[in-house]
Design a protein around this motif. Structure first.
Motif, PDB file in Angstrom:
ATOM      1  N   SER A 161       0.835  -1.197   0.000  1.00 54.48           N
ATOM      2  CA  SER A 161       0.000   0.000   0.000  1.00 54.48           C
ATOM      3  C   SER A 161       0.873   1.252   0.000  1.00 54.48           C
ATOM      4  O   SER A 161       0.527   2.262  -0.621  1.00 54.48           O
ATOM      5  CB  SER A 161      -0.927   0.000   1.221  1.00 54.48           C
ATOM      6  N   THR A 162       2.011   1.185   0.685  1.00 58.36           N
ATOM      7  CA  THR A 162       2.941   2.325   0.717  1.00 58.36           C
ATOM      8  C   THR A 162       3.424   2.657  -0.696  1.00 58.36           C
ATOM      9  O   THR A 162       3.437   3.811  -1.105  1.00 58.36           O
ATOM     10  CB  THR A 162       4.151   2.014   1.626  1.00 58.36           C
ATOM     11  N   MET A 163       3.805   1.633  -1.452  1.00 56.83           N
ATOM     12  CA  MET A 163       4.259   1.837  -2.825  1.00 56.83           C
ATOM     13  C   MET A 163       3.150   2.470  -3.669  1.00 56.83           C
ATOM     14  O   MET A 163       3.401   3.382  -4.463  1.00 56.83           O
ATOM     15  CB  MET A 163       4.677   0.501  -3.434  1.00 56.83           C
ATOM     16  N   ILE A 164       1.920   2.000  -3.481  1.00 57.82           N
ATOM     17  CA  ILE A 164       0.783   2.547  -4.236  1.00 57.82           C
ATOM     18  C   ILE A 164       0.560   4.011  -3.877  1.00 57.82           C
ATOM     19  O   ILE A 164       0.412   4.860  -4.756  1.00 57.82           O
ATOM     20  CB  ILE A 164      -0.484   1.703  -3.986  1.00 57.82           C
ATOM     21  N   VAL A 174      -1.393   3.439 -11.180  1.00 53.43           N
ATOM     22  CA  VAL A 174      -1.391   2.223 -10.351  1.00 53.43           C
ATOM     23  C   VAL A 174      -2.615   1.368 -10.669  1.00 53.43           C
ATOM     24  O   VAL A 174      -2.954   0.459  -9.924  1.00 53.43           O
ATOM     25  CB  VAL A 174      -1.357   2.573  -8.840  1.00 53.43           C
ATOM     26  N   LEU A 175      -3.264   1.671 -11.777  1.00 48.90           N
ATOM     27  CA  LEU A 175      -4.512   1.006 -12.134  1.00 48.90           C
ATOM     28  C   LEU A 175      -4.444  -0.525 -12.069  1.00 48.90           C
ATOM     29  O   LEU A 175      -5.350  -1.150 -11.524  1.00 48.90           O
ATOM     30  CB  LEU A 175      -4.967   1.478 -13.523  1.00 48.90           C
ATOM     31  N   PRO A 176      -3.363  -1.177 -12.577  1.00 47.92           N
ATOM     32  CA  PRO A 176      -3.331  -2.646 -12.515  1.00 47.92           C
ATOM     33  C   PRO A 176      -3.237  -3.211 -11.093  1.00 47.92           C
ATOM     34  O   PRO A 176      -3.460  -4.396 -10.883  1.00 47.92           O
ATOM     35  CB  PRO A 176      -2.077  -3.021 -13.310  1.00 47.92           C
ATOM     36  N   LEU A 177      -2.886  -2.368 -10.114  1.00 52.72           N
ATOM     37  CA  LEU A 177      -2.662  -2.860  -8.748  1.00 52.72           C
ATOM     38  C   LEU A 177      -3.908  -2.781  -7.860  1.00 52.72           C
ATOM     39  O   LEU A 177      -3.886  -3.256  -6.725  1.00 52.72           O
ATOM     40  CB  LEU A 177      -1.530  -2.051  -8.099  1.00 52.72           C
ATOM     41  N   LEU A 178      -4.966  -2.179  -8.380  1.00 54.91           N
ATOM     42  CA  LEU A 178      -6.192  -1.971  -7.598  1.00 54.91           C
ATOM     43  C   LEU A 178      -7.393  -2.466  -8.383  1.00 54.91           C
ATOM     44  O   LEU A 178      -7.385  -2.454  -9.618  1.00 54.91           O
ATOM     45  CB  LEU A 178      -6.386  -0.468  -7.316  1.00 54.91           C
ATOM     46  N   TRP A 183      -9.913   2.031  -7.493  1.00 53.58           N
ATOM     47  CA  TRP A 183      -9.193   3.097  -8.184  1.00 53.58           C
ATOM     48  C   TRP A 183     -10.104   4.301  -8.435  1.00 53.58           C
ATOM     49  O   TRP A 183      -9.724   5.445  -8.215  1.00 53.58           O
ATOM     50  CB  TRP A 183      -8.587   2.612  -9.498  1.00 53.58           C
ATOM     51  N   LYS A 184     -11.344   4.050  -8.882  1.00 54.08           N
ATOM     52  CA  LYS A 184     -12.289   5.152  -9.147  1.00 54.08           C
ATOM     53  C   LYS A 184     -12.552   5.947  -7.877  1.00 54.08           C
ATOM     54  O   LYS A 184     -12.595   7.179  -7.894  1.00 54.08           O
ATOM     55  CB  LYS A 184     -13.602   4.605  -9.702  1.00 54.08           C
TER      56      LYS A 184
END
Length: 194
Positions: A161-164, A174-178, A183-184
């Motif tokens: 989560s820190t990286m995001i 970061v769309l592919p990670l959420l 994301w929305k």
């Protein structure tokens, strides 16, 4: 009796790594459901970096709504803070006597379990499902041979989560990670941009 796995986290924000681990556990163990327990305040983390409880709970709800066996949980919101895992386990066991509760943690947390409040009581009364983390070699602990510890061969997911949060702050995608809904929500609410 239904077996419920409690997966604790600040979920600031919840990401696909959390969902991959939760889904793997609920599909490949004797757990019937996973409750994603949103932690209001972890004694080991700075509270100032956390979004409000209701925002993090909303993101967990959005991320899990397509998973029948994974549920958001706010059970710690009404407990005294800072809260400890043993208190939450005692609370849910009393409130839901029809369920059998277990704890889910990464092997990095297992390494420090001996520092947890009343860890002996946790080991005596609850099963612990441990998923792998990347580390320097195999993490061996004093609990490896304990009958209540169950190592699960889940995928190793190194997303934080820190990286995001840091990536959003820098304007990176970061769309592919959420999950899309999460994301929305983050984008509409302008979270993590400062």
């Amino acid at each position: 009796m239904k077996n419920i796995g409690l997966y604790f986290g600040t979920f600031n924000p919840i990401h696909i790594g959390h969902l991959i681990i939760a889904n793997h556990l609920v599909e490949n163990s004797d757990l019937d459901e996973i409750w994603m327990v949103v932690t209001p305040h972890n004694p080991f983390k700075k509270k100032s970096s956390l979004l409000d409880n209701h925002h993090r709970l909303e993101m967990v709800y959005l991320a899990t709504q397509e998973y029948d066996k994974i549920k958001p949980s706010d059970i710690e919101f009404k407990l005294p803070q800072p809260n400890y895992t043993i208190n939450t386990l005692a609370h849910v066991s009393e409130k839901y006597p029809e369920y059998n509760f277990s704890l889910i943690m990464g092997e990095d947390n297992l390494k420090s379990l001996h520092k947890w409040k009343n860890y002996e009581a946790i080991l005596e009364d609850y099963n612990i499902y441990v998923y792998p983390r990347i580390s320097e070699g195999v993490i061996e602990t004093q609990f490896d041979k304990h009958l209540k510890i169950h190592r699960v061969n889940a995928p190793i997911v190194e997303i934080s989560s820190t990286m995001i949060r840091n990536s959003i702050k820098l304007g990176k995608s970061v769309l592919p990670l959420l999950s899309n809904n999460v994301w929305k929500y983050i984008d509409e609410m302008n979270f993590y941009k400062k």
